[in-house]
Design an enzyme around this catalytic site. Structure first.
Site, short mmCIF file in Angstrom:
data_model
loop_
_atom_site.label_atom_id
_atom_site.label_comp_id
_atom_site.label_asym_id
_atom_site.label_seq_id
_atom_site.Cartn_x
_atom_site.Cartn_y
_atom_site.Cartn_z
N HIS A 125 29.53 -12.30 -20.56
CA HIS A 125 28.26 -12.29 -21.28
C HIS A 125 28.35 -13.25 -22.45
CE1 HIS A 125 26.89 -8.66 -19.14
NE2 HIS A 125 28.12 -8.20 -19.29
N ASP B 157 22.37 -16.13 -26.80
CA ASP B 157 21.55 -17.29 -27.18
C ASP B 157 20.59 -16.79 -28.26
OD1 ASP B 157 19.44 -19.09 -27.43
OD2 ASP B 157 19.02 -19.24 -25.28
N HIS C 259 17.56 -17.58 -30.49
CA HIS C 259 16.46 -18.53 -30.65
C HIS C 259 16.32 -19.01 -32.10
CE1 HIS C 259 14.09 -17.34 -26.75
NE2 HIS C 259 15.36 -17.61 -26.53
N HIS D 234 19.15 -13.32 -26.66
CA HIS D 234 19.37 -12.76 -25.33
C HIS D 234 20.64 -13.31 -24.72
CE1 HIS D 234 18.04 -16.40 -23.09
NE2 HIS D 234 17.23 -16.58 -24.12
N CYS D 235 21.12 -12.63 -23.72
CA CYS D 235 22.28 -13.10 -22.97
C CYS D 235 21.82 -14.23 -22.05
CB CYS D 235 22.88 -11.95 -22.16
SG CYS D 235 24.46 -12.38 -21.37
N HIS E 199 20.44 -10.89 -16.32
CA HIS E 199 20.94 -10.18 -17.51
C HIS E 199 19.80 -9.85 -18.48
CE1 HIS E 199 25.55 -10.85 -17.24
NE2 HIS E 199 25.01 -10.99 -16.04
N MET F 279 19.38 -7.23 -21.69
CA MET F 279 20.16 -7.93 -22.72
C MET F 279 19.30 -8.85 -23.58
SD MET F 279 23.89 -8.65 -21.11
CE MET F 279 24.67 -8.68 -22.73
N HIS G 62 -1.67 -4.10 -28.87
CA HIS G 62 -2.95 -3.61 -29.38
C HIS G 62 -2.72 -2.20 -29.91
CE1 HIS G 62 -7.28 -2.78 -29.53
NE2 HIS G 62 -6.99 -1.61 -28.99
N GLU H 264 -7.59 -7.69 -33.39
CA GLU H 264 -7.70 -6.53 -32.50
C GLU H 264 -6.54 -6.46 -31.52
OE1 GLU H 264 -11.26 -8.69 -30.08
OE2 GLU H 264 -10.72 -6.73 -29.33
N THR H 265 -6.15 -7.62 -31.00
CA THR H 265 -5.05 -7.72 -30.03
C THR H 265 -4.33 -9.02 -30.33
OG1 THR H 265 -6.29 -6.51 -28.33
CG2 THR H 265 -4.51 -7.90 -27.54
N HIS I 173 -2.22 -4.55 -24.01
CA HIS I 173 -3.57 -4.39 -23.52
C HIS I 173 -3.79 -5.07 -22.17
CE1 HIS I 173 -7.74 -3.21 -23.70
NE2 HIS I 173 -7.54 -2.63 -24.86
CU LIG Z 1 24.98 -10.69 -20.12
#
Ligand SMILES: [Cu+2]
Length: 366
Positions: A105, A108, A110, A145-146, A156, A161, A266, A290-291, A317
């Site tokens: 594993h 990453d 962002h 995330h992986c 994954h 993950m 929402h 609203e959303t 929604h």
């Molecule tokens: Cu993983």
């Protein structure tokens, strides 16, 4: 191999400690929807914030019918914990892959810059751990995330993950015109689309291992139709007695991430007072929504001051996903009802005869 990795780590550790003369702060992460204690605005200078994530491959129950799922997690929860730092801080993560796991594993971020968000520098086999440091140069909420390569990446991620980082401006959030915004509570809602294969009779299949689950699961994933869309790892994880709580008059910040698929949060009966839909605090928030839209692979943040008591459903929604597939949470809000904002003027009663008589049939007659 393992010995070499440990030796490398022992060599690396003193260097890590010496090359940055900054104070260190060790953070104990907590499982979502809760968030570890943190300052919203800080007068302190940049720090090295130390976090630890342990990868757990395990079976989890993902709905109230008891469907078992071969999950992969950071720290045992789906999503992984929210990590909060300030702009200019350094995130120093220890990623541990215990030898009880079967697969390599990595992570990453962002929010990080370079080397596939750290993915390239954090790949760990079962029995290994790694330490990565990155500088938080951009403010906002961001997915992590992986991403272990090729077909393992989507698998994954849809196995659980992912998580999020919140990088706050050092002077805290503001409304885009310089007015500070502060929250009384913060909740982290991670949304997951899950893909559980069914047998010939249409029942969810149960597998003894991740490897056993993989061929059927990837076939289902390619159809892009999830069997579950859940908040906090399970349909019903944040409803009923697990509802999120707040009081009338409190500002609540809701961080919402989706690492793989679009979503449309929402709040039924409420709004987004200030919404950083793309999740990045260097952009001014939108107001009165609203959303809002969470792009797959991103996190967003919405702030709302609750004005009425009651149970509020917080949904995506697409109401089929919300009601049939699981993407519903509840806020249980206490306080005093405001009749000026809403009042039932007359309770339901039979239609009076004179009104009934005046009702014209609308069906066309020949
Ligand atoms: Cu993983």
């Amino acid at each position: 191999m393992m010995g070499a990795a440990i030796a490398a780590l022992m060599l690396a550790t003193p260097a890590l400690a010496q090359d940055l003369k900054l104070p260190r702060q060790k953070v104990e992460l907590v499982a979502p929807p809760f968030v570890h204690p943190h300052e919203q605005a800080t007068k302190q200078g940049p720090k090295i914030m130390e976090f630890k994530l342990v990868v757990e491959e395990k079976q989890m129950v993902i709905d109230e019918q008891g469907t078992k799922f071969q999950a992969m997690t950071f720290n045992g929860s789906m999503p992984g914990p929210l990590m909060v730092v300030h702009e200019g801080d350094y995130v120093e993560l220890t990623l541990v892959n215990p030898d009880s796991n079967m697969m390599p594993h990595n992570i990453d971020f962002h929010s990080a810059t370079g080397a596939l968000g750290g993915g390239e520098l954090t790949m760990v086999n079962p029995g290994e751990q790694v330490v990565l440091r990155w500088k938080a140069t951009r403010t906002g909420v961001f997915v992590y995330h992986c991403a272990p390569g090729g077909p393992m990446i989507p698998w994954h991620v849809v196995s659980g993950m992912s998580g999020a980082v919140m990088v706050l401006p050092r002077d805290g959030l503001n409304d885009g015109n310089g007015k500070p915004l502060r929250y009384d509570r913060v909740y982290y809602i991670g949304e997951n689309d899950l893909y559980v294969p069914r047998d010939e009779k249409g029942k969810f299949k149960h597998y003894d291992s991740h490897g056993d689950a993989y061929p059927d699961t990837v076939e289902l994933m390619r159809k892009l139709t999830p069997t579950h869309v859940v908040f906090n790892g399970k349909a019903g994880a944040l409803t009923g007695k697990n509802a999120l709580t707040a009081n009338v008059g409190e500002n609540v910040l809701i961080v919402h991430s989706q690492a793989n698929r679009d979503s449309r949060p929402h709040l039924i009966g409420g709004h987004g007072d200030y919404v950083w839909e793309t999740g990045k605090f260097s952009n001014r928030p939108e107001t009165g929504l609203e959303t809002w839209f969470i792009r797959g692979g991103s996190a967003g943040a919405a702030m709302y001051k609750f004005l009425q008591p009651g149970i509020y459903a917080y949904v995506t929604h697409n109401l089929i996903e919300a009601v049939e597939l699981g993407a519903t949470a509840h806020f249980k809000v206490e306080g005093k009802w405001n009749d000026d904002l809403m009042k039932q003027i007359k309770a339901p009663e039979p239609i009076p005869p004179q009104v009934q008589g005046a009702l014209q049939p609308t069906t066309a007659k020949n």
